[in-house]
Design a protein around this motif. Structure first.
Motif, short mmCIF file in Angstrom:
data_model
loop_
_atom_site.label_atom_id
_atom_site.label_comp_id
_atom_site.label_asym_id
_atom_site.label_seq_id
_atom_site.Cartn_x
_atom_site.Cartn_y
_atom_site.Cartn_z
N MET A 1 -8.25 7.40 10.00
CA MET A 1 -7.95 6.09 9.44
C MET A 1 -8.73 5.82 8.15
SD MET A 1 -5.64 4.64 11.24
CE MET A 1 -5.79 2.94 10.72
N ALA A 2 -10.01 6.27 8.13
CA ALA A 2 -10.82 6.07 6.93
C ALA A 2 -10.23 6.82 5.75
CB ALA A 2 -12.26 6.52 7.20
N LYS A 3 -9.73 8.04 6.01
CA LYS A 3 -9.12 8.82 4.94
C LYS A 3 -7.87 8.14 4.42
CE LYS A 3 -7.44 13.48 3.92
NZ LYS A 3 -7.21 14.85 4.47
N GLN A 4 -7.07 7.58 5.32
CA GLN A 4 -5.86 6.87 4.91
C GLN A 4 -6.19 5.63 4.08
OE1 GLN A 4 -3.78 6.09 8.56
NE2 GLN A 4 -2.90 8.14 8.68
N GLU A 5 -7.25 4.93 4.48
CA GLU A 5 -7.64 3.74 3.74
C GLU A 5 -8.15 4.11 2.35
OE1 GLU A 5 -8.46 -0.22 2.73
OE2 GLU A 5 -7.14 0.72 4.22
N ARG A 6 -8.89 5.19 2.23
CA ARG A 6 -9.35 5.65 0.92
C ARG A 6 -8.16 6.01 0.03
NH1 ARG A 6 -13.38 8.38 3.85
NH2 ARG A 6 -12.21 10.34 3.69
N ALA A 7 -7.18 6.69 0.63
CA ALA A 7 -5.99 7.07 -0.12
C ALA A 7 -5.21 5.83 -0.59
CB ALA A 7 -5.09 7.96 0.73
N ARG A 8 -5.14 4.83 0.29
CA ARG A 8 -4.45 3.59 -0.09
C ARG A 8 -5.16 2.89 -1.23
NH1 ARG A 8 -4.63 -1.60 0.17
NH2 ARG A 8 -6.72 -1.56 1.10
N ARG A 9 -6.49 2.81 -1.15
CA ARG A 9 -7.25 2.15 -2.21
C ARG A 9 -7.13 2.91 -3.54
NH1 ARG A 9 -12.97 0.55 0.83
NH2 ARG A 9 -12.07 -1.00 2.28
N THR A 10 -7.16 4.21 -3.46
CA THR A 10 -7.01 5.01 -4.68
C THR A 10 -5.64 4.78 -5.29
OG1 THR A 10 -8.52 6.71 -3.85
CG2 THR A 10 -7.04 7.34 -5.64
N ARG A 11 -4.62 4.74 -4.45
CA ARG A 11 -3.26 4.50 -4.95
C ARG A 11 -3.17 3.14 -5.65
NH1 ARG A 11 1.77 2.36 -3.62
NH2 ARG A 11 3.55 3.77 -4.05
N GLU A 12 -3.81 2.13 -5.07
CA GLU A 12 -3.81 0.81 -5.68
C GLU A 12 -4.49 0.84 -7.05
OE1 GLU A 12 -2.43 -2.22 -4.31
OE2 GLU A 12 -1.43 -0.58 -3.28
N LYS A 13 -5.61 1.54 -7.15
CA LYS A 13 -6.32 1.66 -8.43
C LYS A 13 -5.45 2.37 -9.47
CE LYS A 13 -11.05 1.76 -6.57
NZ LYS A 13 -12.27 2.58 -6.40
N VAL A 14 -4.75 3.40 -9.03
CA VAL A 14 -3.90 4.16 -9.95
C VAL A 14 -2.78 3.26 -10.48
CG1 VAL A 14 -2.26 6.05 -10.13
CG2 VAL A 14 -4.44 6.41 -8.96
N LEU A 15 -2.14 2.50 -9.60
CA LEU A 15 -1.05 1.63 -10.03
C LEU A 15 -1.53 0.56 -11.01
CD1 LEU A 15 0.96 1.17 -6.70
CD2 LEU A 15 1.70 2.37 -8.77
N THR A 16 -2.70 0.00 -10.74
CA THR A 16 -3.24 -1.01 -11.66
C THR A 16 -3.57 -0.38 -13.01
OG1 THR A 16 -4.14 -2.33 -9.84
CG2 THR A 16 -5.09 -2.68 -12.03
#
Length: 207
Positions: A1-16
């Motif tokens: 779950m922690a890995k998935q959350e890190r991936a989600r946060r990274t994706r959000e940063k990339v989109l911004t």
């Protein structure tokens, strides 16, 4: 779950970061390297989330579609007055443009690069259809004047696109917030909806 959350946060940063880069440099001049450098990633790491610049743009456009449908659903409740829904959803969507660089970037991409969006994700067409339907319902149920519904929908979208172009070449906080129309859009929308509520202009008599 922690890995998935890190991936989600990274994706959000990339989109911004992509939205900010598209806003400053435009789609054609932006590269994946540009986006990666904004958030201190390598291009290879960025590829793990988005394989191309086009995929980044499509993700932003798809996100804007979800923003519209969610906002529409929040206002268009079963007992809501259609005329109030029409005004409320338009004003709320335009207001969100002030604070959401990703939404601004996505709509600009949809306007200036319509070929980027996959066929099922034409956010502007969806907005036009939904607004047209709201106008028809407002005319039927709320006494809204008998304007041509698709024409009213197009007028509302033209104003929204106009707000986008106000800061198109300098989408930083100072340029965007200092625009009177964008910084306080309520008087603009009040004026527009007051004019629309006045009814259609009479057809001039033929000579």
């Amino acid at each position: 779950m922690a890995k998935q959350e890190r991936a989600r946060r990274t994706r959000e940063k990339v989109l911004t970061a992509a939205a900010e880069a598209f806003a400053v440099q435009g789609y054609d001049s932006t590269t994946l390297n540009t986006v990666a450098e904004r958030i201190g990633m390598t291009k290879g790491a960025l590829y793990g989330h988005f394989p191309s610049k086009r995929s980044l743009a499509r993700a932003l456009i798809d996100e804007s579609r979800h923003a519209w449908t969610s906002l529409h659903a929040a206002y268009d409740t079963p007992d809501a007055d259609a005329a109030e829904v029409l005004e409320g959803v338009v004003v709320a969507f335009a207001d969100r443009l002030r604070s959401d660089v990703r939404l601004r970037a996505a709509l600009r991409l949809a306007v200036h690069h319509p070929g980027l969006a996959p066929a099922p994700c034409d956010v502007l067409a969806e907005m036009h259809d939904a607004l047209t339907d709201l106008v028809r319902r407002a005319q039927r149920d709320s006494g809204f004047p008998d304007h041509c519904p698709p024409l009213v929908a197009e007028l509302l979208l033209i104003v929204i696109r106009g707000l986008l172009t106000t800061a198109e070449h300098a989408d930083d906080s100072s340029a965007y917030d200092n625009s009177p129309a964008i910084n306080d859009g309520e008087p603009l929308w009040r004026l527009l909806f007051t004019a629309l509520s006045a009814g259609p202009a009479p057809t001039p008599a033929l000579p």
